[in-house]
Design a protein around this motif. Structure first.
Motif, PDB file in Angstrom:
ATOM      1  N   ASP A  61     -17.307  -8.038  -0.310  1.00 53.65           N
ATOM      2  CA  ASP A  61     -16.659  -7.094  -1.207  1.00 53.65           C
ATOM      3  C   ASP A  61     -17.393  -5.763  -1.174  1.00 53.65           C
ATOM      4  O   ASP A  61     -18.484  -5.646  -0.615  1.00 53.65           O
ATOM      5  N   ASN A  62     -16.802  -4.749  -1.799  1.00 54.83           N
ATOM      6  CA  ASN A  62     -17.413  -3.431  -1.861  1.00 54.83           C
ATOM      7  C   ASN A  62     -18.573  -3.444  -2.853  1.00 54.83           C
ATOM      8  O   ASN A  62     -18.485  -4.056  -3.903  1.00 54.83           O
ATOM      9  N   ALA A  63     -19.649  -2.717  -2.528  1.00 54.98           N
ATOM     10  CA  ALA A  63     -20.765  -2.604  -3.452  1.00 54.98           C
ATOM     11  C   ALA A  63     -20.379  -1.689  -4.611  1.00 54.98           C
ATOM     12  O   ALA A  63     -20.667  -1.978  -5.759  1.00 54.98           O
ATOM     13  N   ILE A  64     -19.730  -0.577  -4.325  1.00 55.14           N
ATOM     14  CA  ILE A  64     -19.261   0.349  -5.361  1.00 55.14           C
ATOM     15  C   ILE A  64     -17.793   0.631  -5.098  1.00 55.14           C
ATOM     16  O   ILE A  64     -17.401   0.950  -3.981  1.00 55.14           O
ATOM     17  N   ARG A  65     -16.984   0.528  -6.130  1.00 52.99           N
ATOM     18  CA  ARG A  65     -15.561   0.808  -6.001  1.00 52.99           C
ATOM     19  C   ARG A  65     -15.174   1.742  -7.131  1.00 52.99           C
ATOM     20  O   ARG A  65     -15.425   1.451  -8.293  1.00 52.99           O
ATOM     21  N   GLY A  66     -14.593   2.862  -6.784  1.00 56.74           N
ATOM     22  CA  GLY A  66     -14.117   3.799  -7.789  1.00 56.74           C
ATOM     23  C   GLY A  66     -12.604   3.821  -7.767  1.00 56.74           C
ATOM     24  O   GLY A  66     -11.996   3.848  -6.700  1.00 56.74           O
ATOM     25  N   THR A  67     -11.984   3.786  -8.924  1.00 57.01           N
ATOM     26  CA  THR A  67     -10.526   3.825  -8.978  1.00 57.01           C
ATOM     27  C   THR A  67     -10.093   4.950  -9.908  1.00 57.01           C
ATOM     28  O   THR A  67     -10.802   5.308 -10.849  1.00 57.01           O
ATOM     29  N   SER A  68      -8.945   5.505  -9.619  1.00 55.49           N
ATOM     30  CA  SER A  68      -8.386   6.553 -10.463  1.00 55.49           C
ATOM     31  C   SER A  68      -6.880   6.387 -10.492  1.00 55.49           C
ATOM     32  O   SER A  68      -6.253   6.198  -9.462  1.00 55.49           O
ATOM     33  N   GLY A  69      -6.316   6.453 -11.674  1.00 62.44           N
ATOM     34  CA  GLY A  69      -4.868   6.410 -11.807  1.00 62.44           C
ATOM     35  C   GLY A  69      -4.276   7.807 -11.825  1.00 62.44           C
ATOM     36  O   GLY A  69      -3.073   7.992 -11.898  1.00 62.44           O
ATOM     37  N   HIS A  72      -4.817  13.838  -9.827  1.00 59.36           N
ATOM     38  CA  HIS A  72      -5.695  14.994  -9.661  1.00 59.36           C
ATOM     39  C   HIS A  72      -7.181  14.650  -9.637  1.00 59.36           C
ATOM     40  O   HIS A  72      -8.008  15.528  -9.459  1.00 59.36           O
ATOM     41  N   ALA A  73      -7.549  13.392  -9.844  1.00 54.31           N
ATOM     42  CA  ALA A  73      -8.956  13.004  -9.856  1.00 54.31           C
ATOM     43  C   ALA A  73      -9.189  11.908  -8.825  1.00 54.31           C
ATOM     44  O   ALA A  73      -8.427  10.960  -8.730  1.00 54.31           O
ATOM     45  N   ALA A  74     -10.271  12.060  -8.060  1.00 54.86           N
ATOM     46  CA  ALA A  74     -10.602  11.096  -7.014  1.00 54.86           C
ATOM     47  C   ALA A  74     -11.196   9.831  -7.619  1.00 54.86           C
ATOM     48  O   ALA A  74     -11.780   9.859  -8.697  1.00 54.86           O
ATOM     49  N   GLY A  75     -11.067   8.732  -6.900  1.00 52.97           N
ATOM     50  CA  GLY A  75     -11.710   7.485  -7.317  1.00 52.97           C
ATOM     51  C   GLY A  75     -13.215   7.595  -7.224  1.00 52.97           C
ATOM     52  O   GLY A  75     -13.944   7.099  -8.062  1.00 52.97           O
TER      53      GLY A  75
END
Length: 190
Positions: A61-69, A72-75
């Motif tokens: 799995d990913n060590a760090i995962r950023g999500t954005s709904g 206009h804003a990046a995960g």
């Protein structure tokens, strides 16, 4: 602080000194002034890091995962003043990977050059027609672009069109096609 199992925090995590969590850490917010070393980190909210964050994820799995709904804003956003904002490294895999299901895979914007391909220094050989080209790799994947530089520091760009393959007992090397560019021009007002 050393924790040898999972740590679930209902409120915020404020770290002043080093924290080493063997399992995973789940919290709603985090403020870190020391080193935070965790197996897996989940933050439901905002994190403020003044020092280092080291996250080692599970093997698959990913060590760090950023999500954005948001549109206009990046995960995940990396900001660097003089150094790179984001850096990827792998010893044998891809250094970075970008994918989009329905949009463009990558967009690059800069006030200078949008993309720089660091040339590979390889031996060049003379061709039958009086030209010169690099000794091309026997391996490659279709779509790979490689830039080669000769001893005169002249670059050539090549595209892999077929990968290394087998035809019966024979091994066929990858095939490459040179990307033809127009004539070179001086920079500036010449």
């Amino acid at each position: 602080m050393n924790v040898n199992e999972d740590l679930n925090v209902t409120g915020a995590v404020n770290v002043v000194g080093p924290v080493d969590v063997e399992g995973s850490l789940t919290t709603h917010a985090a403020t870190v002034a020391g080193l935070l070393d965790v197996g897996g980190l989940t933050i439901h909210g905002k994190a403020h890091l003044e020092d280092s964050l080291l996250v080692q994820g599970p093997p698959e799995d990913n060590a760090i995962r950023g999500t954005s709904g948001s549109k206009h804003a990046a995960g995940v956003c990396g900001v660097g003043d003089k150094a790179a904002g984001v850096e990827g490294f792998s010893s044998t895999g891809l250094g970075g990977q970008f994918r989009s299901q329905y949009g463009t895979g990558a967009q690059i914007e800069s006030g200078k050059s949008q993309l720089r391909l660091i040339p590979n220094s390889v031996p060049f050989k003379d061709t039958d027609d009086g030209g010169r080209h690099p000794v091309l790799p026997i391996d490659g994947e279709p779509g790979e672009i490689r830039v080669f530089m000769d001893e005169d520091e002249t670059c050539q760009m090549w595209l892999c069109v077929t990968s290394l393959g087998r035809t019966g007992p024979l091994v066929a090397p990858a095939t490459w096609a040179q990307i033809q560019l127009g004539p070179a021009s001086w920079g500036g007002n010449f």
